[in-house]
Design an enzyme around this catalytic site. Structure first.
Site, PDB file in Angstrom:
ATOM      1  N   HIS A 211      39.864  40.695  40.071  1.00 52.33           N
ATOM      2  CA  HIS A 211      40.847  40.664  41.159  1.00 52.33           C
ATOM      3  C   HIS A 211      41.988  39.799  40.619  1.00 52.33           C
ATOM      4  CE1 HIS A 211      37.059  40.951  43.515  1.00 52.33           C
ATOM      5  NE2 HIS A 211      37.759  41.560  44.440  1.00 52.33           N
TER       6      HIS A 211
ATOM      7  N   ASP B 237      41.323  36.137  41.054  1.00 57.57           N
ATOM      8  CA  ASP B 237      40.245  35.506  40.253  1.00 57.57           C
ATOM      9  C   ASP B 237      40.831  34.937  38.978  1.00 57.57           C
ATOM     10  OD1 ASP B 237      38.553  37.067  41.906  1.00 57.57           O
ATOM     11  OD2 ASP B 237      38.343  38.600  40.341  1.00 57.57           O
TER      12      ASP B 237
HETATM   13  C1  XUL Z   1      32.721  42.954  47.906  1.00 57.61           C
HETATM   14  C2  XUL Z   1      32.909  43.706  46.659  1.00 57.61           C
HETATM   15  C3  XUL Z   1      34.161  43.433  45.933  1.00 57.61           C
HETATM   16  C4  XUL Z   1      34.763  44.636  45.296  1.00 57.61           C
HETATM   17  C5  XUL Z   1      36.102  44.380  44.675  1.00 57.61           C
HETATM   18  O1  XUL Z   1      31.518  43.196  48.547  1.00 57.61           O
HETATM   19  O2  XUL Z   1      32.055  44.467  46.259  1.00 57.61           O
HETATM   20  O3  XUL Z   1      33.900  42.440  45.004  1.00 57.61           O
HETATM   21  O4  XUL Z   1      33.937  45.159  44.311  1.00 57.61           O
HETATM   22  O5  XUL Z   1      37.011  43.872  45.569  1.00 57.61           O
END
Ligand code: XUL
Ligand code: CO
Length: 437
Positions: free
Chosen positions: A101, A104
């Protein structure tokens, strides 16, 4: 920078008789299974958020993770140091991909402009590390759920200002994914849902979500990004109801708003079970619609009702997963992405290795077992035979759309009763699977 994992060498494949806990027993990247190297079948990815940002905190206590390379600050320098530690980890593990992300990898600043500068400064190091190690980006994504501004959702917020902020954030995350050569980009609807219908205009929110995704598709085309877009279904958590609740709901939404040509699904194991499905069910639903894109591999705990995101070690789980993946032709742009976190009690850096080695070996076994079941052919043959009545005569005519209720009634009246059914033989088939486990 000092090595982050000084006592660990590159994890090697040592085979099933090895007693080395820091070696693969089943994952042999180069080994050919069903005509393809295991590396290319499985396309393993490490997630940045759990493995390099997870602190181990829970609602009852503070973080526990020992991460000596991380000074705990929100500085860009710390973020850049963390990137180097992450790439040391991923290359020692031998995973070909990673995922992030935006928030992150780089800290949020006081303004969007500052935040974007932070992201660029970290992306430079990500790019350099990708080039140095050959590790690639499987997909990027934007965190549209952690910051308090997203309290009512992002694209589905009641506040149009927030839609604009989310759009600006996704625009930047897409551009950075593009610069880093990402094979895809994922939309997980962090808080795109509701806590209560009393304050929610569901129809309007869903239309806004569709509008947002159309704008993302347009921007993707504007910048020439060729990666695959994914939607990641999840039924609840953090909201009581997430709009992308399961594969079927996502597919219906994408079809309703003319988005299906632009998206595939990223199916997560623990999200499937939260939705009351198995992951194989979700993969089959996606695969049947030509939309099986990628997997967020993890597992829940059958005694706990929430998204525990544990590393997968169950061979039945990985076998069934890989049976469906192989059935639909394998991954194209996607892969097996470990959206999983070590337990709060597993706080030493070395636990990151044990966790990923276990997950990779479990999937390697699942792949080999699934390939052997397919090679054997009895399972597929059984299913084919089960539907044999559709291959000719009456069944073929119905499938071809060349009959009417009137004609079918006449057919049955003439015969008096339908042909007898044959057993579904579930127990026989379960035993057959066990021959290979
Ligand atoms: C949350 C989840 C996230 C997504 C990316 O449950 O799975 O980490 O994979 O935003
Ligand atoms: Co996920």
């Amino acid at each position: 920078m000092k090595p982050a994992f000084p006592s660990i060498q590159r994890i090697a494949y040592e085979g099933v008789n090895s007693k080395n806990s820091l070696a693969f027993k089943h994952y042999n990247a180069e080994e050919i299974v069903a005509g393809k190297a295991m590396r290319d079948h499985l396309r393993f990815a490490v997630v940045y958020w759990h493995s390099f940002r997870g602190t181990g905190s829970d609602p009852f206590g503070a973080g526990t993770m020992q991460r000596p390379w991380d000074d705990g600050s929100q500085s860009v320098r710390n973020a850049q140091r963390r990137v180097r530690a992450a790439f040391e980890f991923i290359s020692k593990l031998g995973a070909p991909y990673y995922c992030w992300h935006d928030r992150d990898v780089a800290p949020e600043g006081k303004t969007l402009a500052e935040t974007n500068r932070n992201l660029d400064a970290v992306a430079e190091v990500l790019k350099a590390e990708q080039q140095r190690t050959g590790i690639k980006l499987l997909w990027g994504t934007a965190n549209l759920f952690s910051h308090p501004r997203y309290v009512h959702g992002a694209s589905t917020s009641c506040n149009a200002e927030i839609f604009a902020y989310a759009a600006a954030q996704v625009k930047k995350a897409l551009e950075v994914t593009h610069v880093l050569g990402g094979a895809g980009y994922t939309f997980w609807g962090g808080r795109e849902g509701y806590q209560t219908l009393l304050n929610t205009d569901l129809k309007r929110e869903q239309e806004h979500l569709a509008k947002f995704l159309h704008l993302a598709v347009a921007h993707k085309q504007a910048i020439g990004f060729k990666g695959q877009f994914y939607i990641e279904p999840k039924p609840k958590e953090p909201t009581k109801h997430q709009y992308d609740s399961d594969a079927a709901a996502c597919l219906n939404f994408l079809r309703e708003y003319d988005l299906l040509p632009h998206f595939k699904l990223n199916i997560e194991t623990n999200h499937a079970t939260l939705a009351g499905h198995t992951v194989q069910h979700e993969l089959e639903v996606a695969g049947a619609a030509g939309a099986l894109g990628s997997i967020d591999a993890n597992t829940g705990d059958e005694l706990l009702g929430w998204d525990t995101d544990q590393f997968p070690t169950n061979i039945y789980l990985t076998t069934y997963t890989m049976l469906t993946v192989l059935k639909y032709g394998g991954f194209k742009t996607g892969g097996v992405n470990f959206d999983a976190k070590v337990r709060r009690e597993s706080f030493e850096p070395i636990d990151l290795f044990y966790a990923h080695i276990g997950g990779m070996d479990a999937f390697a076994r699942g792949l080999k077992i699934a390939a052997a079941i397919r090679q054997d052919g009895r399972l597929a043959e059984f299913v084919m035979q089960r539907y044999a009545s559709w291959d000719a005569g009456l069944g073929a005519k119905i499938e071809a759309g060349k009959t009417t209720f009137r004609e079918l009634e006449a057919y049955v009246l003439k015969r008096g009763e339908a042909d007898a059914n044959v057993s579904g033989r579930q127990e026989y088939l379960e035993n057959l699977i066990n021959e290979f486990i």
